[in-house]
Design an enzyme around this catalytic site. Structure first.
Site, PDB file in Angstrom:
ATOM      1  N   LYS A  26       0.842  -1.197   0.000  1.00  0.00           N
ATOM      2  CA  LYS A  26       0.000   0.000   0.000  1.00  0.00           C
ATOM      3  C   LYS A  26       0.881   1.253   0.000  1.00  0.00           C
ATOM      4  O   LYS A  26       1.999   1.208   0.512  1.00  0.00           O
ATOM      5  CB  LYS A  26      -0.855   0.039   1.271  1.00  0.00           C
ATOM      6  N   ARG A  40     -10.280 -11.464   1.739  1.00  0.00           N
ATOM      7  CA  ARG A  40     -11.080 -12.538   1.136  1.00  0.00           C
ATOM      8  C   ARG A  40     -10.361 -13.882   1.235  1.00  0.00           C
ATOM      9  O   ARG A  40     -10.987 -14.929   1.288  1.00  0.00           O
ATOM     10  CB  ARG A  40     -11.436 -12.150  -0.309  1.00  0.00           C
TER      11      ARG A  40
HETATM   12  N1  BES Z   1      -8.179  -3.660   4.219  1.00  0.00           N
HETATM   13  C1  BES Z   1      -8.310  -3.249   2.853  1.00  0.00           C
HETATM   14  C2  BES Z   1      -9.600  -2.468   2.600  1.00  0.00           C
HETATM   15  C3  BES Z   1      -9.712  -1.163   3.313  1.00  0.00           C
HETATM   16  C4  BES Z   1      -9.221  -0.013   2.723  1.00  0.00           C
HETATM   17  C5  BES Z   1     -10.326  -1.069   4.535  1.00  0.00           C
HETATM   18  C6  BES Z   1      -9.329   1.201   3.374  1.00  0.00           C
HETATM   19  C7  BES Z   1     -10.445   0.143   5.192  1.00  0.00           C
HETATM   20  C8  BES Z   1      -9.944   1.283   4.612  1.00  0.00           C
HETATM   21  C9  BES Z   1      -8.293  -4.463   1.932  1.00  0.00           C
HETATM   22  O1  BES Z   1      -7.520  -5.523   2.356  1.00  0.00           O
HETATM   23  C10 BES Z   1      -7.730  -4.015   0.623  1.00  0.00           C
HETATM   24  O2  BES Z   1      -6.598  -3.651   0.602  1.00  0.00           O
HETATM   25  N2  BES Z   1      -8.541  -4.077  -0.425  1.00  0.00           N
HETATM   26  C11 BES Z   1      -8.121  -3.696  -1.729  1.00  0.00           C
HETATM   27  C12 BES Z   1      -8.606  -4.736  -2.701  1.00  0.00           C
HETATM   28  C13 BES Z   1      -8.074  -4.560  -4.087  1.00  0.00           C
HETATM   29  C14 BES Z   1      -6.584  -4.881  -4.098  1.00  0.00           C
HETATM   30  C15 BES Z   1      -8.817  -5.468  -5.025  1.00  0.00           C
HETATM   31  C16 BES Z   1      -8.737  -2.335  -2.050  1.00  0.00           C
HETATM   32  O3  BES Z   1      -9.884  -2.104  -1.697  1.00  0.00           O
HETATM   33  O4  BES Z   1      -8.031  -1.499  -2.605  1.00  0.00           O
HETATM   34 MN    MN Z   2      -5.483  -5.323   1.787  1.00  0.00          MN
END
Ligand code: BES
Ligand code: MN
Ligand code: ZN
Length: 516
Positions: free
Chosen positions: A295, A369
């Site tokens: 990230k 997931r």
């Molecule tokens: N934990 C994150 C989602 C999230 C983002 C929760 C911001 C709370 C605040 C999750 O694991 C994630 O990173 N999701 C990705 C999925 C994508 C790579 C398909 C996302 O939402 O960007």
């Molecule tokens: Mn994530």
């Protein structure tokens, strides 16, 4: 609680709340409500109802006092006045509830929350907001939830160590205790459901607010064990060796990049004559860096909250046990830390989930997931009637519904029921369709399924489709994506800053409904 190597490093304090018929002798203040009125006969523009606690003369004095300071009665407006003589308290606190015909539970809950945050300097506060049984729960919830504030982990109590507005918030003082004026003989059941539910929200907030220096799969599993055993739940914790033996390939894959190995925690509440069997599942990523699909740095610290789903289902399960809800309940939470390292999973890797489905991992940041798939497959083996799972799963949830409304997907009936209940308890929720095209998009030549789709459209729903592959035949299921609502940048109404505890109250309300 048995002594454990790991205990929560900091907890928010909870206001004691009682239901009583009489104004307690030691009360510092009496809280009354003020409505804004359009009534032309009433030139004040304000009106006080439920005035059993004020005599005619006292009522007049309070209304005059409010006029002098130009109180308007608008929602959440707090006005402090010296109390009329002979009332038996020093202060009257008037809280605005807006227009009377717009009054609902949520208006009352927010106002009670605002009161709770505004009286931290006092010790004992009596609350005469409404004698109505239907409104009692909202008042109790607002008072408990609004008073909660996470204290942080601090080395010294001197002012230098506290945040600028924290002194004003009386962070170190015990919060006020409240006496809600009402009828304990008639309404103690409603009162207790609201109190236990709200205290469980605070437990979920406490879990989520802990930084990941102190919260990792092993320690978090022990935090959970302590509270669960105290509530009389049976607790099972699978360590990395057991996970390996049983084939939890998803949980192990996400956890393998961290030196702090994953866990799977299972809680059981088994009353004797339960008619329905429920499985709860919640995402427990104790920190989400994204892994090799790292990230960006900005705001990454918020990812301590990526276990909010697990905190909510654990807290709701503790509530079910304390309330003795008549439903057979098993709660499954996969705990892992998503880190990049020489041992982390790579984009392109193929893993085998619990139960045998294989998955091509094309983005290691879509890790929730992956761990949930194993947990859902395991929970499905128990053949529950219902499976409800919740997770801070996708940023797409916030793109679709904003920061305050969670998305619900799954079986039509259960999905709609949960969304409706969420709105009723003030945890805003909206039903979202799973998309037919994602049944195609999830296919890959490399494995049974892939963990992200080729494009980013409908990302919240793609995650829902991924999870649906692991739900057992004939089980009604719902998936609640709480990425936005689990965390609040600032406090308002009864919502605390940082962890919110959403969707604990939705879950408790639903379990209570299933059990009765
Ligand atoms: N934990 C994150 C989602 C999230 C983002 C929760 C911001 C709370 C605040 C999750 O694991 C994630 O990173 N999701 C990705 C999925 C994508 C790579 C398909 C996302 O939402 O960007
Ligand atoms: Mn994530
Ligand atoms: Zn995540």
């Amino acid at each position: 609680m048995a002594a454990s190597k790991f205990e929560l490093p900091a907890r928010g304090k909870i206001s004691p709340v009682e239901l009583q018929k009489k104004l307690p002798k030691n009360a510092d203040a009496l809280v009354v409500s003020v409505f804004r009125t359009q009534d032309s006969a009433n030139e004040n523009g304000i009106e006080i109802l439920d005035t059993d606690w004020l005599s005619g003369g006292q009522l007049r004095e309070v209304v005059e006092g409010l006029q002098t300071v130009k109180a308007t009665g608008k929602a959440n407006e707090i006005t402090r006045l010296p109390a009329p003589k002979k009332l038996g308290v020093d202060v009257v606190i008037a809280v605005g509830l807006g227009a009377q015909d717009k009054l609902d539970d949520e208006v009352l809950r927010r106002a009670a929350g605002t009161v709770s945050r505004a009286v931290k300097d006092l010790n004992s506060v009596a609350v005469a907001l409404s004698g109505d049984r239907d409104r009692l729960a909202a008042i109790v919830e607002g008072l408990i939830l609004g008073g909660y504030a996470y204290p942080g982990i601090r080395g010294s109590k001197d002012e230098g160590a506290t945040q600028p507005d924290e002194k004003k918030n009386h962070a170190d003082k015990d919060p006020a205790e409240f006496t809600v004026l009402g009828d304990p003989k008639k309404d103690s059941d409603v009162f207790r459901l609201a109190q236990v539910g709200a205290e469980s929200v605070c437990l979920a907030r406490d879990f989520v607010n802990v930084p990941s220096s102190h919260k990792f799969p092993e320690s978090y599993a022990e935090f959970i064990r302590g509270f669960a055993e105290d509530a009389g739940l049976k607790v099972e914790i699978l360590d990395e060796k057991q996970l390996e033996k049983d084939g939890f390939g998803g949980i192990l894959a996400v956890g393998q990049g961290s030196v702090r190995p994953p866990r799977l925690v299972r809680l059981h509440h088994s009353p004797r004559k339960a008619k329905k069997k429920v499985a709860l599942v919640g995402k427990g990523i104790t920190f989400d860096t994204g892994g090799i699909s790292l990230k960006p740095g900005a705001g990454m610290g918020e990812m301590i909250m990526d276990m909010g789903g697990s905190a909510a289902v654990v807290a709701a399960t503790v509530a079910a046990a304390k309330l003795g809800l008549n439903v057979e309940l098993t709660t499954t939470v996969p705990l892992a830390e998503n880190m990049p390292s020489g041992n982390a999973i790579r984009p392109g890797d193929v893993i085998t989930h619990y139960g045998g489905i294989t998955s091509e991992i094309l983005n290691t940041d879509a890790e929730g997931r992956i761990v949930l798939a194993d947990a859902i497959a395991r929970a499905s083996e128990d053949k529950p009637d219902y499976l409800v799972e919740t997770a801070t799963l996708t940023g797409h949830q916030m793109l679709a519904l904003g920061k305050k409304t969670y998305g619900v997907m799954g079986s039509d009936e259960l999905r709609d029921r949960i969304a409706e209940l969420g709105r009723r308890v003030g945890e805003k929720a909206w039903a979202m369709a799973l998309l037919e095209e994602h049944e195609e998009a999830i296919k890959t030549p490399a494995a049974d399924i892939r963990n992200i789709s080729e494009d980013r459209w409908g990302g919240m729903q793609f995650a829902g489709t991924y999870l649906s592959q692991f739900v057992g035949e004939g089980i009604e299921w719902a998936h609640l994506d709480i990425a936005g609502p689990a965390w609040a940048a600032s406090a308002s109404g009864y919502t605390a800053q940082r962890a919110t505890g959403v969707p604990v109250r939705t879950l408790v309300a639903w379990l209570d409904e299933i059990a009765s």
